[in-house]
Design a protein around this motif. Structure first.
Motif, PDB file in Angstrom:
ATOM      1  N   PRO A  98       0.826  -1.208   0.000  1.00 51.99           N
ATOM      2  CA  PRO A  98       0.000   0.000   0.000  1.00 51.99           C
ATOM      3  C   PRO A  98       0.863   1.263   0.000  1.00 51.99           C
ATOM      4  O   PRO A  98       2.093   1.210   0.109  1.00 51.99           O
ATOM      5  N   THR A  99       0.197   2.397  -0.116  1.00 55.66           N
ATOM      6  CA  THR A  99       0.895   3.682  -0.062  1.00 55.66           C
ATOM      7  C   THR A  99       1.615   3.823   1.272  1.00 55.66           C
ATOM      8  O   THR A  99       1.059   3.526   2.325  1.00 55.66           O
ATOM      9  N   ALA A 126       2.927   9.674  -4.549  1.00 56.50           N
ATOM     10  CA  ALA A 126       2.647   8.536  -3.675  1.00 56.50           C
ATOM     11  C   ALA A 126       3.528   7.357  -4.074  1.00 56.50           C
ATOM     12  O   ALA A 126       3.650   7.030  -5.262  1.00 56.50           O
ATOM     13  N   ARG A 127       4.123   6.716  -3.082  1.00 55.11           N
ATOM     14  CA  ARG A 127       4.967   5.554  -3.316  1.00 55.11           C
ATOM     15  C   ARG A 127       4.568   4.460  -2.336  1.00 55.11           C
ATOM     16  O   ARG A 127       4.091   4.739  -1.233  1.00 55.11           O
ATOM     17  N   ASN A 128       4.756   3.217  -2.734  1.00 55.90           N
ATOM     18  CA  ASN A 128       4.320   2.110  -1.896  1.00 55.90           C
ATOM     19  C   ASN A 128       5.422   1.675  -0.936  1.00 55.90           C
ATOM     20  O   ASN A 128       6.498   2.280  -0.862  1.00 55.90           O
ATOM     21  N   THR A 129       5.161   0.606  -0.202  1.00 61.84           N
ATOM     22  CA  THR A 129       6.101   0.157   0.828  1.00 61.84           C
ATOM     23  C   THR A 129       7.367  -0.450   0.247  1.00 61.84           C
ATOM     24  O   THR A 129       8.323  -0.721   0.986  1.00 61.84           O
ATOM     25  N   LYS A 130       7.402  -0.671  -1.062  1.00 52.34           N
ATOM     26  CA  LYS A 130       8.632  -1.102  -1.731  1.00 52.34           C
ATOM     27  C   LYS A 130       9.377   0.084  -2.329  1.00 52.34           C
ATOM     28  O   LYS A 130      10.322  -0.096  -3.081  1.00 52.34           O
ATOM     29  N   ASN A 131       8.905   1.287  -2.002  1.00 48.64           N
ATOM     30  CA  ASN A 131       9.485   2.527  -2.536  1.00 48.64           C
ATOM     31  C   ASN A 131       9.351   2.596  -4.052  1.00 48.64           C
ATOM     32  O   ASN A 131      10.208   3.127  -4.753  1.00 48.64           O
TER      33      ASN A 131
END
Length: 578
Positions: A98-99, A126-131
């Motif tokens: 997610p974000t 916006a970036r997710n938990t994997k960047n």
């Protein structure tokens, strides 16, 4: 594992053969979630899909929805689309990533020098938990600028969701000096998708309890209650062959049911309470979905504060409303709560500067003179009770005599200033009621449309309304039905007494983002529905409290701090005492 029990199924199988029974069980497993809560007050909800238009919001950004209602019980046409936003369920999303506020970032689009009344644009990625960059929008942010030493702040005038994981926030710069930017991720798009499902499929998920008692009996007999007979019941209660007490209001048709105690009659329903049954909500969603709900986090950035200098047109003023022509006085009946492409106002030195109309500050003697020979009704939840209490404790404190209900938090409470013929009345809006710390007394519970219908023809009547904080655990059709009935009662009141003045307080921002029953996004949606329905009433004014709380330095609480309440009251009085 907790389970549901349905009021109209008593567990008897009758003469079904085994094959039929197995078939029914398989069918039930497949359709269980869809059939669990069918009841006449609920209807389908359709998600709006729009990938080709940009979505514009003020001070925050969130996916929006369109509502489809089946049936003809409502005569008034209802708006179909509140705002435009993509349906994130139509794109390839992953709850695993997610974000992330840690990797999401923002930057100022221009490094130019800024003058007073310039527009500041901020780009959010916006970036997710994997960047990794997000490929779709729909995140729910609070965005504001502030100068802490000046106690100045303002929410974004506009936030554009580009539907590709990027957003643009725009601010008009209303004061000079160093200005900082703060962005908070309230809910990720993935978390909102889960919130939608919970609201649509499980609108009867909050645990309400009715307490029954006979004279001298202890302890209470407590049974579950709700707006439908299809609601969650804890297995440990071990109800068999349930029957229900039907407390549906005869005049409004608003439903309310409680499981009938075995040895007590329904007229022994004395008090009402409730709990936030988060353990049960946990049963509705997976562990992966639960992890989407964490504490609110500020989005980090390398962006430095900007510095705003006075413009040549401002005569070196430290603050400006930045309007082409001077704002008019606040006039009752103004249905537009915000100017185009602007928030409703901003704070400077803790004073609210409205951009809707020319608001004023008031002193207690001036307020007393303005309200002389008036009756003021405060109708709704505890956030309107804060207005009532402010009048009692800070404005009329030396001359007021108050009569409190057995449970003052839910009223009815009355206060009178005999010397100036000022009467204050606080009355709760009726079920559903979240009564956790304090219990509500059943005989004192009255639905808002009935309260409004009972207002007799009086001179100088003011009615103030808010209704939102206790409806996060219901679906939107139920909430809309309540608003339409309130609107009809307001129109009847205005017909009986055209001089009556009616003002509606919007919802305010709140914290506690970890709650799946009272998520801030739920209340943002309720506020949009309220504005759509109530803004069409002639000579009724909506006071925009959402914008007054989203950027204030005191933070987010369902009950704003006294400094915010004082500014809300000044805004109210600007309409009443113009």
């Amino acid at each position: 594992m907790k389970t549901w029990k349905r009021g109209h199924f008593n567990g008897q199988i009758g003469g079904l053969q085994l094959g039929h029974l197995i078939g029914l069980m398989i069918f039930g497993l497949v359709s269980y979630s869809m059939l669990m809560l069918r009841y006449k007050v609920f209807s389908h909800l359709a998600i709006a899909t729009s990938f080709h238009n940009q979505s514009h919001h003020r001070g925050f950004v969130a996916p929006a929805i369109a509502y489809r209602h089946y049936g003809d019980e409502y005569k008034t046409p209802k708006p179909q689309i509140l705002t435009k936003s993509p349906d994130i369920r139509k794109v390839d999303i992953s709850l695993d990533f997610p974000t992330s506020p840690k990797f999401t970032n923002y930057f100022v689009k221009s490094n130019k020098p800024y003058n007073l009344c310039d527009t500041l644009e901020v780009s959010i990625e916006a970036r997710n938990t994997k960047n990794e960059s997000k490929l779709y929008g729909g995140d729910f942010f609070y965005v504001w600028i502030h100068s802490d030493e000046l106690h100045a702040s303002a929410a974004a005038d506009e936030i554009i969701d580009h539907f590709n994981g990027t957003y643009t926030a725009k601010f008009r710069l209303h004061w000079t000096g160093q200005v900082k930017i703060t962005i908070m991720l309230i809910h990720s798009a993935e978390a909102i998708d889960v919130l939608k499902r919970i609201r649509e499929q499980f609108p009867a998920r909050i645990s309400y309890r009715g307490e029954f008692k006979t004279e001298g009996q202890t302890p209470w007999v407590s049974t579950p209650c709700h707006i439908t007979t299809d609601f969650y019941i804890d297995p440990k209660d071990k109800y068999e062959n349930m029957t229900f007490c039907n407390f549906t209001d005869e005049k409004t048709g608003f439903p309310w049911f409680c499981v009938k105690p075995k040895l007590l009659s329904c007229d022994r329903y004395v008090t009402h309470t409730s709990t936030w049954d988060e353990e049960y909500i946990g049963d509705l969603i997976s562990d992966k979905e639960i992890r989407l709900y964490t504490s609110t986090e500020v989005v980090t950035s390398t962006a430095i504060p900007i510095y705003v200098v006075p413009s040549n047109m401002s005569n070196n003023a430290a603050v400006s409303k930045c309007v082409v022509k001077e704002l008019q006085a606040c006039v009752l009946g103004a249905t537009e709560t915000r100017p185009d492409d602007s928030v409703a106002g901003f704070y400077f030195k803790d004073i609210w500067h409205s951009l809707v109309c020319h608001n004023r500050e008031f002193t207690p003697p001036g307020i007393t003179k303005c309200l002389q020979n008036h009756t003021l009704y405060f109708l709704g939840d505890s956030t309107i009770r804060q207005w009532y209490e402010y009048f009692v404790r800070f404005i009329l404190k030396d001359t007021i005599v108050e009569k409190l209900a057995a449970m003052p938090g839910f009223g009815p409470n009355f206060a009178t200033d005999e010397a100036h013929d000022i009467h204050l009345k606080y009355i709760f809006h009726g079920y559903p009621i979240l009564a956790r710390e304090n219990k509500a007394v059943v005989k004192d519970i009255k639905y808002m449309p009935n309260t409004i219908d009972d207002i007799v023809q009086e001179n100088r009547v003011v009615v103030m309304i808010t209704i939102w904080a206790h409806f996060g655990g219901t679906n939107l059709t139920y909430y809309r039905n309540r608003l339409y009935k309130i609107r009809d009662s307001i129109q009847r009141l205005k017909s009986r007494n055209p001089s009556t003045r009616v003002l509606i307080k919007s919802a305010n921002t709140k914290g506690n983002v970890r709650s799946r029953n009272a998520a801030p996004w739920y209340f943002w949606v309720l506020d949009q529905v309220m504005r759509e329905i109530m803004s069409g009433i002639e000579n009724v004014t909506i006071i925009d409290v959402w914008d007054m709380t989203i950027g204030h330095h005191s933070g987010y609480d369902v009950h704003p701090q006294i400094g915010v309440i004082a500014q809300e009251i000044n805004m109210l009085l600007s309409f009443l005492c113009s």
